[in-house]
Scaffold this motif. Structure first.
Motif, PDB file in Angstrom:
ATOM      1  N   LEU A 193       3.777  13.464   6.188  1.00 14.39           N
ATOM      2  CA  LEU A 193       5.040  13.920   6.761  1.00 14.39           C
ATOM      3  C   LEU A 193       4.991  13.920   8.285  1.00 14.39           C
ATOM      4  CD1 LEU A 193       5.988  16.868   4.382  1.00 14.39           C
ATOM      5  CD2 LEU A 193       7.112  14.654   4.585  1.00 14.39           C
ATOM      6  N   SER A 194       3.849  14.249   8.850  1.00 17.57           N
ATOM      7  CA  SER A 194       3.726  14.224  10.309  1.00 17.57           C
ATOM      8  C   SER A 194       3.872  12.802  10.846  1.00 17.57           C
ATOM      9  CB  SER A 194       2.378  14.815  10.739  1.00 17.57           C
ATOM     10  OG  SER A 194       2.303  16.192  10.405  1.00 17.57           O
ATOM     11  N   ARG A 195       3.293  11.840  10.148  1.00 21.16           N
ATOM     12  CA  ARG A 195       3.479  10.447  10.559  1.00 21.16           C
ATOM     13  C   ARG A 195       4.938  10.031  10.401  1.00 21.16           C
ATOM     14  NH1 ARG A 195      -1.625   9.975   7.948  1.00 21.16           N
ATOM     15  NH2 ARG A 195      -0.624   9.342   5.985  1.00 21.16           N
ATOM     16  N   LEU A 196       5.594  10.552   9.366  1.00 16.00           N
ATOM     17  CA  LEU A 196       7.014  10.250   9.166  1.00 16.00           C
ATOM     18  C   LEU A 196       7.848  10.733  10.344  1.00 16.00           C
ATOM     19  CD1 LEU A 196       9.278   9.409   6.967  1.00 16.00           C
ATOM     20  CD2 LEU A 196       9.420  11.877   6.579  1.00 16.00           C
ATOM     21  N   GLU A 197       7.617  11.958  10.803  1.00 11.72           N
ATOM     22  CA  GLU A 197       8.401  12.526  11.894  1.00 11.72           C
ATOM     23  C   GLU A 197       8.173  11.803  13.205  1.00 11.72           C
ATOM     24  OE1 GLU A 197       7.068  16.534  11.818  1.00 11.72           O
ATOM     25  OE2 GLU A 197       8.440  17.156  10.221  1.00 11.72           O
TER      26      GLU A 197
ATOM     27  N   ALA B 183       9.701  14.665  21.860  1.00 13.39           N
ATOM     28  CA  ALA B 183      11.096  15.073  21.707  1.00 13.39           C
ATOM     29  C   ALA B 183      11.754  14.338  20.547  1.00 13.39           C
ATOM     30  CB  ALA B 183      11.862  14.812  23.003  1.00 13.39           C
ATOM     31  N   LEU B 184      11.391  13.088  20.325  1.00  9.49           N
ATOM     32  CA  LEU B 184      11.984  12.330  19.217  1.00  9.49           C
ATOM     33  C   LEU B 184      11.589  12.930  17.870  1.00  9.49           C
ATOM     34  CD1 LEU B 184      11.552   8.639  20.445  1.00  9.49           C
ATOM     35  CD2 LEU B 184      13.561  10.118  20.621  1.00  9.49           C
ATOM     36  N   ALA B 185      10.329  13.335  17.752  1.00 12.78           N
ATOM     37  CA  ALA B 185       9.887  13.956  16.496  1.00 12.78           C
ATOM     38  C   ALA B 185      10.613  15.274  16.253  1.00 12.78           C
ATOM     39  CB  ALA B 185       8.378  14.172  16.523  1.00 12.78           C
ATOM     40  N   ASN B 186      10.849  16.031  17.324  1.00 18.49           N
ATOM     41  CA  ASN B 186      11.585  17.281  17.170  1.00 18.49           C
ATOM     42  C   ASN B 186      13.038  17.035  16.782  1.00 18.49           C
ATOM     43  OD1 ASN B 186       9.553  19.227  17.671  1.00 18.49           O
ATOM     44  ND2 ASN B 186       9.675  18.853  19.871  1.00 18.49           N
TER      45      ASN B 186
ATOM     46  N   ARG C 172       0.811  -1.215   0.000  1.00 15.52           N
ATOM     47  CA  ARG C 172       0.000   0.000   0.000  1.00 15.52           C
ATOM     48  C   ARG C 172       0.849   1.272   0.000  1.00 15.52           C
ATOM     49  NH1 ARG C 172      -5.000  -1.320   4.202  1.00 15.52           N
ATOM     50  NH2 ARG C 172      -5.646  -3.281   3.222  1.00 15.52           N
ATOM     51  N   VAL C 173       2.136   1.124  -0.120  1.00 19.24           N
ATOM     52  CA  VAL C 173       3.025   2.297  -0.090  1.00 19.24           C
ATOM     53  C   VAL C 173       2.908   3.075  -1.395  1.00 19.24           C
ATOM     54  CG1 VAL C 173       5.426   3.047  -0.045  1.00 19.24           C
ATOM     55  CG2 VAL C 173       4.637   1.304   1.566  1.00 19.24           C
ATOM     56  N   VAL C 174       2.630   4.355  -1.284  1.00 17.45           N
ATOM     57  CA  VAL C 174       2.535   5.244  -2.441  1.00 17.45           C
ATOM     58  C   VAL C 174       3.765   6.156  -2.514  1.00 17.45           C
ATOM     59  CG1 VAL C 174       1.212   7.112  -3.518  1.00 17.45           C
ATOM     60  CG2 VAL C 174       0.024   5.192  -2.404  1.00 17.45           C
ATOM     61  N   HIS C 175       4.208   6.657  -1.371  1.00 16.21           N
ATOM     62  CA  HIS C 175       5.345   7.568  -1.310  1.00 16.21           C
ATOM     63  C   HIS C 175       6.499   6.862  -0.577  1.00 16.21           C
ATOM     64  CE1 HIS C 175       2.558  10.692  -2.554  1.00 16.21           C
ATOM     65  NE2 HIS C 175       1.774  10.378  -1.524  1.00 16.21           N
ATOM     66  N   SER C 176       7.601   6.683  -1.258  1.00 20.99           N
ATOM     67  CA  SER C 176       8.759   6.040  -0.634  1.00 20.99           C
ATOM     68  C   SER C 176       9.397   6.980   0.382  1.00 20.99           C
ATOM     69  CB  SER C 176       9.792   5.656  -1.691  1.00 20.99           C
ATOM     70  OG  SER C 176      10.371   6.814  -2.261  1.00 20.99           O
ATOM     71  N   LEU C 177      10.176   6.412   1.297  1.00 23.55           N
ATOM     72  CA  LEU C 177      10.858   7.226   2.295  1.00 23.55           C
ATOM     73  C   LEU C 177      11.798   8.222   1.631  1.00 23.55           C
ATOM     74  CD1 LEU C 177      11.746   4.571   5.038  1.00 23.55           C
ATOM     75  CD2 LEU C 177      10.031   6.376   5.176  1.00 23.55           C
ATOM     76  N   VAL C 178      12.486   7.786   0.582  1.00 21.75           N
ATOM     77  CA  VAL C 178      13.427   8.670  -0.104  1.00 21.75           C
ATOM     78  C   VAL C 178      12.693   9.883  -0.675  1.00 21.75           C
ATOM     79  CG1 VAL C 178      15.016   8.864  -2.054  1.00 21.75           C
ATOM     80  CG2 VAL C 178      15.043   6.814  -0.620  1.00 21.75           C
ATOM     81  N   ASP C 179      11.537   9.664  -1.299  1.00 25.21           N
ATOM     82  CA  ASP C 179      10.769  10.778  -1.866  1.00 25.21           C
ATOM     83  C   ASP C 179      10.288  11.728  -0.772  1.00 25.21           C
ATOM     84  OD1 ASP C 179      11.131   9.893  -4.408  1.00 25.21           O
ATOM     85  OD2 ASP C 179       9.158   8.940  -4.616  1.00 25.21           O
ATOM     86  N   MET C 180       9.875  11.183   0.361  1.00 19.37           N
ATOM     87  CA  MET C 180       9.399  12.042   1.445  1.00 19.37           C
ATOM     88  C   MET C 180      10.534  12.873   2.032  1.00 19.37           C
ATOM     89  SD  MET C 180       6.456   9.906   3.489  1.00 19.37           S
ATOM     90  CE  MET C 180       7.297   8.325   3.634  1.00 19.37           C
ATOM     91  N   PHE C 181      11.702  12.261   2.214  1.00 15.94           N
ATOM     92  CA  PHE C 181      12.842  13.017   2.710  1.00 15.94           C
ATOM     93  C   PHE C 181      13.232  14.128   1.734  1.00 15.94           C
ATOM     94  CE2 PHE C 181      14.065   9.170   5.362  1.00 15.94           C
ATOM     95  CZ  PHE C 181      13.774   9.797   6.563  1.00 15.94           C
ATOM     96  N   ARG C 182      13.256  13.794   0.456  1.00 21.77           N
ATOM     97  CA  ARG C 182      13.625  14.801  -0.534  1.00 21.77           C
ATOM     98  C   ARG C 182      12.636  15.963  -0.548  1.00 21.77           C
ATOM     99  NH1 ARG C 182      15.227  10.523  -5.312  1.00 21.77           N
ATOM    100  NH2 ARG C 182      17.402  10.172  -4.650  1.00 21.77           N
ATOM    101  N   ALA C 183      11.353  15.651  -0.550  1.00 18.32           N
ATOM    102  CA  ALA C 183      10.348  16.711  -0.590  1.00 18.32           C
ATOM    103  C   ALA C 183      10.473  17.627   0.616  1.00 18.32           C
ATOM    104  CB  ALA C 183       8.952  16.089  -0.655  1.00 18.32           C
TER     105      ALA C 183
END
Length: 413
Positions: free
Chosen positions: A83-87, A331-334, A28-39
């Motif tokens: 992105l919020s879920r990523l952080e 704190a981890l997200a920050n 179900r992955v649409v956006h890879s981690l690499v794409d999210m980091f780059r954006a």
């Protein structure tokens, strides 16, 4: 596009994704981690430091093209909730690995192991507007804040590490732990490099200095003056004051050194004093160092005072890349945000380093680079066989933009 070439040259997004936990269902992955980091990194570099800016930028043709997608027919980039879920996804060990990726990026920037490096360590006020984890009230700043520690290779203007921490002055055990972990990681690749840490009086802790001496690490730290220490330089201070008065000079500066052992220290250490006499009185500043070479004047003026440049680099990090947007509750997200903002710093620095030294932009601040090279109007045309970028005929930096792609090509193996 310049940022995209700089990122592919450094490989930051790939390296961060390699140690980042991806617990999503692969089907179900649409956006890879690499794409999210780059954006996220590209948005920060362009002055869009808030994640919700991606709700509008996700369909921007230039951002899509920079992330490797077709500008018109390609799928839109990730949105703010993604992105919020990523952080908030990584755990403590994952965040530590992400932070070490930045240390690796700094070491990779050297073609070979250097003979010596001087690392500046300093903390800075990061004001919060809520009750996030680790936020404390600091009476000196009269604010509720974090005091993250920044470590820079100031000679090269390169960031080494940024660590989120509570809004209080670091203690000796905390400083020792930070230095130990950083040096241990550096020593995995650089076994013979002579490392010198430089910082203000916050870091002249007996635990940190004793650890450095035991492990062959040099240091030079600011030192608060005390009455016993001031008495050891009284004779030199009186001589400077007398000569200033006799010669009727507005300012007279002198230097001296002594051996000093504070009550909390286990040994005597070399202490250098800068003594400045003016018509308003006497000003004495001290530094303590493990170095046994160089005059007192060289130690203070040439070596210690050079740490002032690190404060300018912190200002670039905070004001022009908005790394003080640590508004997550966790704190981890920050800390993840600090990692992403530091990665964006690397991209801007790489673009600036690629500019020929004869150009004025080679020494420009990041905000100037953003206005002159990154945020330019262009027409993006997607055809069946190619993608064309058309800039204005009167673009003032056209010749520079034309030559930068060659300088930003990925390095060979």
């Amino acid at each position: 596009m310049l940022l995209a070439m700089a990122e592919r040259r450094l490989g930051l997004a790939d390296n961060l994704a390699r140690v980042f936990p991806d617990r999503r269902d692969p089907t179900r992955v649409v956006h890879s981690l690499v794409d999210m980091f780059r954006a996220r990194m590209f948005a920060i570099c362009c002055g869009y430091e808030d994640a919700d800016d991606l709700d509008h930028l996700r369909s921007d043709p230039a951002f899509k093209l920079a992330c490797g997608r077709l500008p018109d027919t390609g799928r839109d980039l990730c949105s703010q909730p993604t992105l919020s879920r990523l952080e908030n996804a990584p755990r403590l060990r994952d965040v530590i690995r992400l932070t070490y990726i930045l240390v690796d990026a700094w070491m990779d920037s050297y073609p070979r192991e250097p003979a010596s490096v001087t690392l500046d360590i300093d903390d800075t006020c990061d004001v919060v507007h809520g009750h996030q984890q680790l936020s404390l009230f600091n009476a000196h700043y009269d604010e509720r804040c974090f005091l993250p520690i920044h470590v820079y290779d100031t000679e090269k203007s390169r960031p080494v590490a940024v660590v989120l921490r509570p809004g209080k002055t670091p203690g000796g055990v905390e400083v020792r732990a930070l230095l130990r972990r950083l040096v241990r990681h550096i020593r995995t690749r650089w076994h013979n490099t002579r490392i010198t840490f430089r910082g203000d009086g916050h870091y002249a802790r007996p635990e940190a200095m004793a650890w450095c001496e035991t492990n062959g690490i040099d240091y030079i730290f600011g030192l608060s003056g005390t009455k016993p220490l001031a008495r050891k330089v009284d004779e030199v201070a009186d001589d400077i004051c007398t000569r200033r008065a006799i010669e009727n000079l507005p300012v007279l500066r002198g230097y001296t050194e002594t051996r000093h052992k504070a009550k909390s220290w286990d040994r005597e250490r070399r202490t250098v004093a800068r003594i400045e006499a003016t018509m308003l009185g006497l000003d004495i500043r001290f530094v303590v160092t493990s170095l046994d070479v160089g005059s007192a004047e060289w130690i203070y003026d040439s070596l210690y005072c050079a740490r002032g440049q690190a404060e300018n680099l912190i200002k670039l990090h905070k004001t022009q890349l908005a790394s003080d947007r640590t508004s997550c509750r966790s704190a981890l997200a920050n800390q993840v945000r600090l990692v992403l903002h530091t990665a964006a710093y690397w991209l801007m620095l790489t673009v600036r380093d690629a500019i020929p030294k004869v150009r004025e932009l080679a020494a420009a601040e990041f905000a100037t680079l953003r206005l002159r090279l990154l945020k330019l109007a262009a027409r993006v045309v997607e055809t069946s066989s190619r993608i064309r970028l058309a800039f204005a005929a009167a673009c003032p930096e056209a010749d520079l933009i034309r030559c930068l792609p060659g300088a930003l090509l990925p390095l060979g193996p």
